[in-house]
Design a protein around this motif. Sequence first.
Motif, PDB file in Angstrom:
ATOM      1  N   GLN A 107       9.163   6.747   7.403  1.00 40.46           N
ATOM      2  CA  GLN A 107       8.970   7.065   8.942  1.00 40.46           C
ATOM      3  C   GLN A 107       8.232   5.815   9.677  1.00 40.46           C
ATOM      4  OE1 GLN A 107      10.317  10.315   9.602  1.00 40.46           O
ATOM      5  NE2 GLN A 107      10.976   9.520  11.673  1.00 40.46           N
ATOM      6  N   ASN A 108       7.171   5.582   9.065  1.00 41.72           N
ATOM      7  CA  ASN A 108       6.127   4.770   9.475  1.00 41.72           C
ATOM      8  C   ASN A 108       6.909   3.155   9.360  1.00 41.72           C
ATOM      9  OD1 ASN A 108       4.537   6.475   9.862  1.00 41.72           O
ATOM     10  ND2 ASN A 108       2.854   5.833   8.735  1.00 41.72           N
ATOM     11  N   ASP A 133       0.636  -1.245   0.165  1.00 41.87           N
ATOM     12  CA  ASP A 133       0.198  -0.045   0.027  1.00 41.87           C
ATOM     13  C   ASP A 133       0.868   0.976   0.097  1.00 41.87           C
ATOM     14  OD1 ASP A 133       0.908  -0.598   2.388  1.00 41.87           O
ATOM     15  OD2 ASP A 133      -1.121  -0.574   3.423  1.00 41.87           O
ATOM     16  N   GLN A 177      10.920   6.595   0.711  1.00 42.13           N
ATOM     17  CA  GLN A 177       9.851   6.237   1.261  1.00 42.13           C
ATOM     18  C   GLN A 177       9.057   4.969   0.448  1.00 42.13           C
ATOM     19  OE1 GLN A 177       6.230   8.436   2.889  1.00 42.13           O
ATOM     20  NE2 GLN A 177       7.683  10.353   2.894  1.00 42.13           N
ATOM     21  N   SER A 225      10.407  -0.917  11.830  1.00 45.00           N
ATOM     22  CA  SER A 225      10.385   0.581  11.924  1.00 45.00           C
ATOM     23  C   SER A 225      11.580   1.067  11.838  1.00 45.00           C
ATOM     24  CB  SER A 225       9.827   0.733  13.224  1.00 45.00           C
ATOM     25  OG  SER A 225      10.263   2.072  13.523  1.00 45.00           O
ATOM     26  N   PHE A 250       5.979  -5.513  12.901  1.00 43.92           N
ATOM     27  CA  PHE A 250       6.044  -4.508  12.024  1.00 43.92           C
ATOM     28  C   PHE A 250       7.866  -3.996  11.939  1.00 43.92           C
ATOM     29  CE2 PHE A 250       7.139  -0.808  14.825  1.00 43.92           C
ATOM     30  CZ  PHE A 250       6.268  -1.416  16.108  1.00 43.92           C
ATOM     31  N   LYS A 299       2.271  13.659   2.265  1.00 42.41           N
ATOM     32  CA  LYS A 299       2.194  13.075   0.963  1.00 42.41           C
ATOM     33  C   LYS A 299       0.928  12.635   0.346  1.00 42.41           C
ATOM     34  CE  LYS A 299       6.948  12.096  -0.150  1.00 42.41           C
ATOM     35  NZ  LYS A 299       7.871  11.200  -0.949  1.00 42.41           N
ATOM     36  N   GLU A 300       0.161  12.274   1.223  1.00 41.66           N
ATOM     37  CA  GLU A 300      -1.171  11.764   1.028  1.00 41.66           C
ATOM     38  C   GLU A 300      -2.156  12.950   0.965  1.00 41.66           C
ATOM     39  OE1 GLU A 300      -1.876   8.982  -0.245  1.00 41.66           O
ATOM     40  OE2 GLU A 300      -3.743   8.796   0.175  1.00 41.66           O
ATOM     41  N   THR A 314       4.311  -1.899   7.776  1.00 44.21           N
ATOM     42  CA  THR A 314       3.376  -2.272   8.916  1.00 44.21           C
ATOM     43  C   THR A 314       2.247  -3.187   7.867  1.00 44.21           C
ATOM     44  OG1 THR A 314       2.124  -0.229   8.555  1.00 44.21           O
ATOM     45  CG2 THR A 314       3.852  -0.404  10.170  1.00 44.21           C
ATOM     46  N   ASN A 374      -1.423  14.567  -2.364  1.00 44.07           N
ATOM     47  CA  ASN A 374      -2.284  14.007  -3.425  1.00 44.07           C
ATOM     48  C   ASN A 374      -3.522  14.588  -3.518  1.00 44.07           C
ATOM     49  OD1 ASN A 374       0.285  12.477  -4.260  1.00 44.07           O
ATOM     50  ND2 ASN A 374      -0.428  10.591  -3.015  1.00 44.07           N
ATOM     51  N   GLY A 406       1.763   3.098  -3.261  1.00 40.42           N
ATOM     52  CA  GLY A 406       0.798   3.677  -3.980  1.00 40.42           C
ATOM     53  C   GLY A 406       0.742   5.032  -3.365  1.00 40.42           C
ATOM     54  N   TRP A 407       0.880   5.393  -2.087  1.00 41.11           N
ATOM     55  CA  TRP A 407       0.834   6.824  -1.554  1.00 41.11           C
ATOM     56  C   TRP A 407       2.286   7.607  -2.072  1.00 41.11           C
ATOM     57  CZ3 TRP A 407       0.761   3.704   3.776  1.00 41.11           C
ATOM     58  CH2 TRP A 407      -0.585   3.678   4.103  1.00 41.11           C
ATOM     59  N   ASN A 408       3.272   6.875  -2.528  1.00 36.88           N
ATOM     60  CA  ASN A 408       4.589   7.373  -3.110  1.00 36.88           C
ATOM     61  C   ASN A 408       4.613   7.238  -4.563  1.00 36.88           C
ATOM     62  OD1 ASN A 408       5.938   8.320  -0.523  1.00 36.88           O
ATOM     63  ND2 ASN A 408       5.327   5.978  -0.115  1.00 36.88           N
ATOM     64  N   ASN A 409       3.204   6.944  -4.963  1.00 36.35           N
ATOM     65  CA  ASN A 409       3.250   6.912  -6.238  1.00 36.35           C
ATOM     66  C   ASN A 409       4.212   6.100  -7.122  1.00 36.35           C
ATOM     67  OD1 ASN A 409       1.224   8.990  -6.090  1.00 36.35           O
ATOM     68  ND2 ASN A 409       2.833  10.706  -5.942  1.00 36.35           N
ATOM     69  N   ASN A 422       8.738  14.743   5.364  1.00 34.64           N
ATOM     70  CA  ASN A 422       8.940  13.618   4.531  1.00 34.64           C
ATOM     71  C   ASN A 422       8.299  12.612   5.488  1.00 34.64           C
ATOM     72  OD1 ASN A 422       9.191  12.220   2.362  1.00 34.64           O
ATOM     73  ND2 ASN A 422      11.651  12.310   2.575  1.00 34.64           N
ATOM     74  N   ARG A 439      -7.195   6.241   4.105  1.00 31.40           N
ATOM     75  CA  ARG A 439      -6.448   4.951   3.449  1.00 31.40           C
ATOM     76  C   ARG A 439      -6.176   3.711   4.498  1.00 31.40           C
ATOM     77  NH1 ARG A 439      -2.299   3.288  -1.252  1.00 31.40           N
ATOM     78  NH2 ARG A 439      -3.936   2.367  -2.614  1.00 31.40           N
ATOM     79  N   TYR A 495      -9.229   7.663  -3.909  1.00 31.81           N
ATOM     80  CA  TYR A 495      -8.770   6.512  -4.627  1.00 31.81           C
ATOM     81  C   TYR A 495     -10.088   6.030  -5.189  1.00 31.81           C
ATOM     82  CZ  TYR A 495      -4.525   6.757  -2.598  1.00 31.81           C
ATOM     83  OH  TYR A 495      -2.910   7.241  -2.258  1.00 31.81           O
ATOM     84  N   ILE A 542      14.576   6.234   5.989  1.00 36.57           N
ATOM     85  CA  ILE A 542      13.421   7.130   6.146  1.00 36.57           C
ATOM     86  C   ILE A 542      13.251   7.991   4.649  1.00 36.57           C
ATOM     87  CG2 ILE A 542      12.931   9.194   7.351  1.00 36.57           C
ATOM     88  CD1 ILE A 542      14.305   8.213   9.835  1.00 36.57           C
ATOM     89  N   GLU A 543      14.284   8.474   4.113  1.00 35.63           N
ATOM     90  CA  GLU A 543      14.169   9.036   2.889  1.00 35.63           C
ATOM     91  C   GLU A 543      13.522   8.506   1.652  1.00 35.63           C
ATOM     92  OE1 GLU A 543      14.840  12.720   2.289  1.00 35.63           O
ATOM     93  OE2 GLU A 543      14.700  12.423   4.306  1.00 35.63           O
ATOM     94  N   SER A 563       2.942   6.219  12.917  1.00 35.47           N
ATOM     95  CA  SER A 563       3.798   5.114  13.102  1.00 35.47           C
ATOM     96  C   SER A 563       3.304   4.300  14.374  1.00 35.47           C
ATOM     97  CB  SER A 563       5.216   5.676  13.150  1.00 35.47           C
ATOM     98  OG  SER A 563       5.497   6.705  14.149  1.00 35.47           O
TER      99      SER A 563
END
Lengths: 366, 414
Positions: free
Chosen positions: A167-168, A90, A161, A264, A262, B187-188, A171, B191, A93-96, B182, B144, B401, A158-159, B119
């Motif tokens: 960062q997440n 998923d 993505q 991290s 997860f 980002k979302e 998960t 978008n 998708g968020w990051n295209n 970042n 999402r 979406y 982290i960069e 997170s």
Amino acid sequence: MTNKLSYDIIGLALFAAVILFGVPAFFGYDGFELNTFSRYLSLAIVSMALALSWGTAGLLNLGQAATFGMGSYAMAMHLKLKASGEGLPDFMGWNNVETLPALWVPFHSLTFTLLAGLLIPAAVGGLIAIFMFRARIAGVFVAVITLAFLVAFQLLVIEQQGFTGGQNGLTGLAQLELFGWTVDIYATSFYYLVGICLMVALTVGLYLTHSKFGLILRAIREDADRTRYFGYNVANYQTVIFCISAGLAGWAGMLYALVLEFASPTYMSVSFSLAIVIWCAVGGRESVLAAAAGAILVNLAENRLSDVFVEGWHMMLGVLFLLVVMFMPRGIYGVIVDAGRALRRKGGGDAEEPAYDASLKSKQEG
Amino acid sequence: MKRREFLGRAGAVGTMGLAGGLSAPALLSGVGRAYAAGDDIPVGLLFSLTGAVAVVEHTLHDAALMAIEEINAAGGIHGKQLRPIIEDPASDPATYADRARRLMIRDKCVSVFGSYTSSSRQAVLPVAEQRNNLYWYPTLYEGRECSRNVMYGGALANQQQDILIPWLVENYGPRFYMIGNNYVYPKEENNYCKTLLKDLSGEVVHEEYVPMGHSDFSSVLNRIRAEEPDVIFSTLVGDSDVAFARQYHAAELNPEKMPVVSLTRSEIEVKAIGGEAAAGHFSSAPYFMGHESPENEKFVEAYKARYGADAVTHFVNEAAYFQVYQFKNAMEKLDPADVSPPNIRDAAVGMSMKAPQGEILIDENLHTHLWPKVAQWQADGQAKVILQSEERVAPKPYAAYPGQECTGKGLVKT
């Protein structure tokens, strides 16, 4: 030497008995406590891995968390792909990100993942080691370089993505299926899986430290130049132990990602890396067993303290570490060794003292 | 600081350990599985009281705790008192996962209220889903997600942007400069903003992401000066937002010509920025401290009385506060014998209540119907609401979406 070997084997057997029988019996095979303990056991592996490079060879690796993190991401990537089925993970998708990056493709395979979690950290560790040790970098500079690598690597994760979840982290993972067995992390069987992994890692560690290889590493720790004059290729020995230590850390990372479900970027943080050093120091870096026990004890203490003192526990742990460093510089292991030596000396003294007393008495009488 | 009755708990743990040792099979067979069977109702509070995000999360903790105390003072639920079990996950995801296990598995909380960052929510999610527990998450987030074990109290992209973006284009112009930290939320949101801008024939002159905690914006401000956008669309959080606002002010850019419009800046950030530097800029959120309603007056008054005259309420701790009441209302609808996290969730769906921001409703997708507002910051650190949605806005976690929708049965592909 043989004496020390037999002590270590007895130590390992005791440790195994406590971990594999004592803990489950005491905590009544309850999902929560055993789950918490499996977390400690996976951390014990990374702590004993550090003891191999730091305690045995004198190479303080402050970047241990980086290789640990690689292992956890390897496992998480496999499970993320499994959870995503046919589609893309998923966060891509968020990051295209439109197609699955080539880096991710082989992680569909479990065999590849298990090997990658062990071998990629080992290879990365080896690469850093070759550059460092060929250049005869030693002492505090090893710590500085590995720390710098850790910081840079975490930033990169982290960069990037679109590839790493940023960062997440990673998960929403699926459950691991190991040869047809779906791993339930709250089940007793999972606890034993982690426990056995720890025992295997400890056996490898003990074997290495008691072999001739370990002896040469200790020689390098004491005096690298002198060992070099004996004709040993110091850099090669250092590189190999660094590799093994990194590989074990990756292995621990895979288990950790399973326990917490997860991965991290905080697993690659400086504070986590320093925590590993603390566990190792509290237990005693000279012994892999002690380092593993240190990780378990410190985490157990953290757990129990934070349960009672919701906000003050950080401070208490800090004071505890200060006390350990000031009064037990060799950790719990040092205390046990000193106590053992004192006992033996006292035993020997007892045999002599009567003679001394007798002579004194005879003199007085005379 | 001991917030718990240490002796009582130590005793309870001791007996649990003893029972575990003596009768392990009994535990396995599910004795003691019943929720809230005791004299009180255990609920977890999982907000970081220490560490990087403690400045914000502590205020969420305070608001939730205040709601619990109010409910207890009014006689509890079905005559039982709520027993808050407080944990400090110290802003670390791994610690969140550990403490969530404690609350949901060991302490058998019927619900856990917690967290601010995405997170940390995602660290708790596997435990909540595996144990079929309920996690009340008060923060605005990127959407999402369609878990059946999380009650989302914060605003989604459509609830923050649908009234905001057309208004901005009309009043300030179509050229947007996007700046954010970042990670996934900025980002979302960006978008989603781009899809709205496309329909309004707006354009994005530049899109930029800086690392978390980044605090030097001189190059960003130079580029802004060169690009001269109509709107600076900001999703900077925490320290970055504070630093950006101060440096914007120091650079003497004009908020009337190119205002910073933030989705994340609340009273708590403005308190750190200083009213002078924040004045003239905008935020979009369902709640502001200055909102006028009887419920909000009561909330702000109680909060100040409890935590000091200079304490501020904001759009996340308002949600932390009303979620405890949503929980209470759902519990009251249930027969005490039926109390379990999934039953609380089912009882909560479709329920409406008067929150400080207005009358809100829990959607079947477990997100909340909210009242979007746009406000302009004043020199006194308060926000003046200048645009308010005429109707309550439904949550659409998959608004960006097409073809996916979060419903009462989980995620559906249409």
